[in-house]
Design a protein around this motif. Structure first.
Motif, short mmCIF file in Angstrom:
data_model
loop_
_atom_site.label_atom_id
_atom_site.label_comp_id
_atom_site.label_asym_id
_atom_site.label_seq_id
_atom_site.Cartn_x
_atom_site.Cartn_y
_atom_site.Cartn_z
N UNK A 92 -12.96 -12.42 -26.50
CA UNK A 92 -13.83 -13.52 -26.88
C UNK A 92 -13.99 -14.48 -25.72
N UNK A 93 -15.18 -15.02 -25.58
CA UNK A 93 -15.43 -15.97 -24.50
C UNK A 93 -15.03 -17.39 -24.90
N UNK A 94 -14.63 -17.55 -26.16
CA UNK A 94 -14.24 -18.88 -26.63
C UNK A 94 -12.80 -19.15 -26.22
N UNK A 95 -12.60 -20.24 -25.51
CA UNK A 95 -11.26 -20.59 -25.06
C UNK A 95 -10.53 -21.39 -26.12
N UNK A 96 -9.27 -21.06 -26.29
CA UNK A 96 -8.44 -21.82 -27.21
C UNK A 96 -8.07 -23.15 -26.55
N UNK A 97 -7.96 -24.20 -27.34
CA UNK A 97 -7.55 -25.49 -26.77
C UNK A 97 -6.17 -25.38 -26.13
N UNK B 296 -4.09 -34.82 -17.03
CA UNK B 296 -5.02 -33.69 -17.10
C UNK B 296 -5.04 -33.23 -18.55
N UNK B 297 -5.96 -32.32 -18.85
CA UNK B 297 -6.03 -31.80 -20.22
C UNK B 297 -4.71 -31.20 -20.67
N UNK B 298 -3.94 -30.68 -19.69
CA UNK B 298 -2.70 -30.00 -20.03
C UNK B 298 -1.45 -30.79 -19.67
#
Length: 200
Positions: free
Chosen positions: A6-11, A79-81
């Motif tokens: 899937x091209x959808x990335x998990x948060x 950062x996001x992470x």
């Protein structure tokens, strides 16, 4: 129906790190936490009283009217992470017993220094050195305070060569943020010496 990834990335679940902001009485710890925190900072400040006058040395910080009696708390997303939880320590000697509790689980610390009262930073520097907690020294450049070369401040504090030292303005978000980034990078280098090369 197409199969495959899937091209959808998990948060991304952010990594949370605990950073202490330490230093002497009136050096700007509460100010720094407030300048960078993206949430309303938790403050445990009380008004300075006549009873505390004999033990709270206000020389050089005559305009100070309140003091932290437990801790300051704030949060900043680098950062996001990566999220930092900031714990500002009380500066007066009679509240130092709280430092051990606050230091548990800390990745590192920013030691704020004031060149007008540099001796007030010795206790924090010594505390983190003795416990092997990585720290960065950030000289808070107060208005009207004499400026000294970084090498002179380093020598006066007797810092190990590997301890980062920088000038900052605790009132300015970007300046305070640089001090936090410096301690995270310094701590990660201590844990993983290859981190410097990986992040370069």
């Amino acid at each position: 129906m197409p199969f495959g990834r899937s091209s959808v990335r998990k948060p991304v679940e952010p990594v949370a790190l605990k950073i202490l902001v330490a230093g002497g009485f009136g050096v700007g710890k509460t100010t720094l936490v407030g300048a960078v925190s993206e949430i309303r900072p938790l403050r445990t400040e009380e008004v300075l009283s006549e009873a505390g006058r004999p033990v709270d040395d206000t020389a050089g910080v005559a305009g100070k009217t309140t003091t932290t009696v437990a801790m300051d708390f704030g949060r900043i997303t680098l950062r996001d992470d990566l999220v930092l939880y900031l714990f500002g320590t009380p500066g007066q000697q009679r509240f130092w017993f709280l430092w051990d509790e606050l230091a548990q689980g800390a990745l590192g610390a920013v030691v704020l220094a004031d060149t007008r009262r540099l001796q007030d930073s010795f206790a924090a520097v010594d505390y983190f050195e003795r416990r092997g907690i990585p720290f960065t020294v950030a000289v808070n450049c107060f208005d009207g305070a004499e400026r000294f070369p970084a090498a002179s401040v380093r020598a006066a504090l007797d810092l190990d060569p590997g301890v980062p030292l920088m000038m900052c303005d605790a009132r300015e978000r970007d300046s305070a943020k640089l001090a936090l980034v410096a301690v995270v990078e310094h701590a990660l280098e201590r844990v993983d010496p290859e981190h410097r090369h990986a992040s370069a």
